[in-house]
Design an enzyme around this catalytic site. Structure first.
Site, PDB file in Angstrom:
ATOM      1  N   TYR A 153      47.780 -29.691  42.299  1.00  0.00           N
ATOM      2  CA  TYR A 153      46.304 -29.878  42.730  1.00  0.00           C
ATOM      3  C   TYR A 153      45.813 -31.295  42.393  1.00  0.00           C
ATOM      4  CZ  TYR A 153      41.446 -29.364  43.880  1.00  0.00           C
ATOM      5  OH  TYR A 153      40.020 -29.310  44.414  1.00  0.00           O
ATOM      6  N   LYS A 157      45.460 -34.628  44.583  1.00  0.00           N
ATOM      7  CA  LYS A 157      43.896 -35.317  44.765  1.00  0.00           C
ATOM      8  C   LYS A 157      44.026 -36.776  44.285  1.00  0.00           C
ATOM      9  CE  LYS A 157      41.621 -31.683  46.450  1.00  0.00           C
ATOM     10  NZ  LYS A 157      40.862 -32.019  47.800  1.00  0.00           N
TER      11      LYS A 157
END
Ligand code: NAP
Length: 237
Positions: A153, A157
């Site tokens: 993640y 990001k």
């Protein structure tokens, strides 16, 4: 350049759905994207009840034809007004890195990073043809700060922030504004699917985040928003 029609990805749930509802309330026509047709129809019916024209293009956000379809629908619904975009589709799957599956890694990078590249390629020609444009990518505070059990993640990001800043640098001279919107923890189904000790009451509500996104997308100023960080009262949770 304030849009009169917007592509919204991730519109079948959570932050994307709430952003669509707030844009609908302010008279923006919507091309709604996500994979679940049934849930997109729910969002569309809520938006239509607020008076907004809506179209649905269901499919994977990494599919070029889906993104082009969304851009075409927004242009059609905009009836000569300006087209913008809110890119909210994303996935979050957490776990220890040493046992994290390759499939989860690939799907996270695809939905959170590659999809923004696909969206940019579909949207930039539309923005150029209308003399400028505005797209907001829903990133995360995890674009700036790393958390444990979150490698895929966080990597996706951080990468997405690099991509959005590259797009801003490359296209601002053509009047195309790329807004990196970084929310902190927000209560959505993303958290319901996880076994997390974080309490819902401490998080942002999806409704507040959706409103803040609509404010950013519809800001009337001539300046360009760059990086917008929106956190719960306590800060980073
Ligand atoms: N919740 C938070 O705490 C938080 C904080 C910061 C940032 N964010 C970011 O906010 C965005 C939205 O998250 P959320 O909390 O609203 O989660 P959510 O309720 O799980 O919604 C995720 C949305 O993304 C769509 N999506 C996922 N993968 C897709 C794919 N491959 N193709 C098409 N659509 C896809 C889903 O649609 P379907 O299910 O219909 O495919 C759904 O509409 C994500 O980018 C997330 O990283 C969330």
């Amino acid at each position: 350049m304030v849009p009169s029609a917007c592509v919204v990805t991730g519109a079948s749930s959570g932050i994307g759905r709430q952003a669509a509802l707030h844009l609908a309330e302010r008279g923006v026509a919507l091309a709604l994207g996500g994979r679940s047709l049934e849930r997109l129809e729910e969002t569309a019916s809520l938006c239509r009840s607020k008076g907004a024209a809506c179209a649905i293009v269901a499919g994977d956000v990494c599919d070029e034809n889906v993104m082009k379809g969304l851009a075409d629908e927004a242009r059609r619904l905009g009836k000569g007004g300006k087209v913008g975009a809110v890119l909210s589709a994303g996935v979050a799957r957490f776990g220890d890195t040493e046992t994290y599956s390759r499939q989860d890694w690939d799907e996270t990078l695809s939905a959170n990073l590659t999809a923004l590249f696909v969206a940019a390629q579909a949207l930039i020609p539309v923005f150029r043809a209308q003399g400028g444009g505005r797209a907001l990518a829903v990133l995360s505070i995890a674009s700036q700060v790393a958390f444990p059990q979150s490698a895929a993640y966080v990597a996706s990001k951080f990468g997405a922030l690099g991509l959005v800043k590259s797009l801003a640098a490359e296209y601002r001279r053509e009047g195309i504004e790329w807004i990196a919107f970084l929310p902190g923890s927000t209560w959505t189904e993303l958290w319901e699917r996880m076994d997390s000790p974080l309490e819902r009451e401490r998080m942002l509500s999806a409704e507040d985040v959706g409103r803040a996104i609509a404010d950013a997308v519809l800001h009337p100023g001539a300046g360009f928003l760059d990086e917008v960080v929106y956190l719960p009262k306590e800060g980073i949770l």
